[in-house]
Design an enzyme around this catalytic site. Structure first.
Site, short mmCIF file in Angstrom:
data_model
loop_
_atom_site.label_atom_id
_atom_site.label_comp_id
_atom_site.label_asym_id
_atom_site.label_seq_id
_atom_site.Cartn_x
_atom_site.Cartn_y
_atom_site.Cartn_z
N TYR A 52 0.84 -1.19 0.00
CA TYR A 52 0.00 0.00 0.00
C TYR A 52 0.88 1.25 0.00
O TYR A 52 2.08 1.19 0.26
CB TYR A 52 -0.91 0.02 1.22
CG TYR A 52 -1.93 -1.09 1.29
CD1 TYR A 52 -2.44 -1.68 0.14
CD2 TYR A 52 -2.40 -1.54 2.51
CE1 TYR A 52 -3.38 -2.69 0.20
CE2 TYR A 52 -3.35 -2.56 2.59
CZ TYR A 52 -3.83 -3.13 1.43
OH TYR A 52 -4.77 -4.13 1.51
N SER A 53 0.26 2.40 -0.23
CA SER A 53 1.07 3.62 -0.27
C SER A 53 1.73 3.88 1.08
O SER A 53 2.84 4.43 1.13
CB SER A 53 0.22 4.83 -0.70
OG SER A 53 -0.88 5.00 0.17
N GLU A 54 1.08 3.51 2.19
CA GLU A 54 1.72 3.59 3.50
C GLU A 54 1.22 2.51 4.43
O GLU A 54 0.07 2.05 4.32
CB GLU A 54 1.48 4.95 4.18
CG GLU A 54 2.51 6.00 3.88
CD GLU A 54 2.03 6.97 2.83
OE1 GLU A 54 2.84 7.81 2.40
OE2 GLU A 54 0.86 6.88 2.43
N THR A 55 2.12 2.13 5.34
CA THR A 55 1.77 1.27 6.47
C THR A 55 2.23 1.99 7.74
O THR A 55 3.33 2.53 7.78
CB THR A 55 2.44 -0.11 6.36
OG1 THR A 55 1.93 -0.79 5.20
CG2 THR A 55 2.18 -0.96 7.59
N HIS A 110 -3.96 9.26 5.91
CA HIS A 110 -4.91 8.14 5.81
C HIS A 110 -4.50 6.98 6.70
O HIS A 110 -5.35 6.29 7.27
CB HIS A 110 -5.10 7.71 4.34
CG HIS A 110 -4.06 6.80 3.80
ND1 HIS A 110 -2.86 7.24 3.30
CD2 HIS A 110 -4.03 5.45 3.67
CE1 HIS A 110 -2.15 6.21 2.87
NE2 HIS A 110 -2.84 5.12 3.08
#
Length: 290
Positions: A51-54, A83
């Site tokens: 994902y774009s961030e964790t 997010h």
């Protein structure tokens, strides 16, 4: 779906933020116990999740509801991610109950209010660090437009390019038409190079439908992702940008529709006060079936 009470250091929860159903919003990984994970392992985990961030909770005091968060994209660590903060706040609220949370991040202290809506969904309200915004330099704009394949004529003169900050720097570019926003086909490597040179986390592309409703897209090549479906940090920075320009609506509330062109519609609500440098961003998050 009832979440488990506990997780371990190897557990990655998956939530989508700024949406009320799993087929919308921006997916984020959440690791609620990363106390024994080093930086290399966190980065590797973020790359595996994709994902774009964790977000990783690296320290916690549940009695005081204070948590330390670190955020990783598949390629790098970022100081703050909106997010993933919403996703983490909702995951925690589902486990320890709704209420106020404090997140210590590399960007500073982030306070989050969580509450349960009448329909049972958990809503999170992020209060940003103090925002700021400055006019973008001509060279910054020219290089970005070249990488995007846009022309100066594509820009809305009523919303001049700025670099805005709400934990990270974001270039704000407003276009004159919804069609121009929808037609996004940029040079990934060229835009990544421009963003790395200037230290921008995303380029926040917007179209103004009305004074209190905007559409947005956020290229994120420096994180190894073509585009974010919902970008809470950029939304907070955008609220600060509008405050700097004196373009906040009377109520100080704007809505941002993002992710629509990606097939992952997302809804972000931004609250800004002309006399307060902090901006609030509101949204839901729901688990993604694993």
């Amino acid at each position: 779906m009832t979440p488990p009470t506990h997780t371990t250091a190897t557990d990655v929860l998956r939530y989508t933020a700024f949406a009320s159903s799993p087929d919308g919003g921006n997916p984020a990984g959440v690791v609620l116990d990363a106390t024994r994970l080093g930086q290399e392992r966190m980065l590797a985990t973020a790359a595996e999740v994709g994902y774009s961030e964790t977000a990783f909770v690296t320290a916690r005091d549940e009695d005081k509801r204070v948590f330390t968060l670190r955020y990783f994209s598949p390629l790098t660590e970022v100081a703050f991610c909106g997010h993933a903060t919403v996703a983490t706040a909702v995951a925690l609220a589902e486990r320890i109950g709704p209420g106020d949370l404090v997140f210590d991040t590399q960007a500073g202290e982030i306070r989050v209010e969580t509450a349960v809506d009448s329909g049972g969904a958990v809503r999170a309200t992020i209060t940003s660090v103090p925002t700021r915004s400055r006019p973008a330099q001509a060279a910054e704009v020219d290089a970005t437009l070249s990488a995007l394949g846009w022309e100066h004529a594509d820009l809305d003169p009523a919303l001049p390019p700025h670099v805005a900050f709400a934990g990270n720097d974001h270039l704000m570019l407003a276009t004159v038409s919804r069609a121009r926003l929808a037609d996004l086909d940029y040079d990934f490597e060229a835009l990544a190079e421009v963003m790395q040179q200037h230290g921008w986390t995303t380029v926040h592309l917007v179209w103004r439908e009305s004074d209190d409703h905007y559409h947005a897209r956020d290229p994120f090549p420096i994180g190894g992702v073509v585009e974010d479906p919902a970008t809470g940090a950029a939304a907070a920075a955008f609220g600060g940008y509008l405050r700097t320009l004196g373009m906040l609506p009377t109520a100080g509330v704007i809505s941002i529709r993002q992710g629509e062109d990606m097939g992952r519609p997302s809804d972000l609500t931004v609250k800004a006060d002309p006399h307060d440098a902090r901006v609030r961003v509101i949204g839901h998050a729901v688990p993604i079936d694993q």
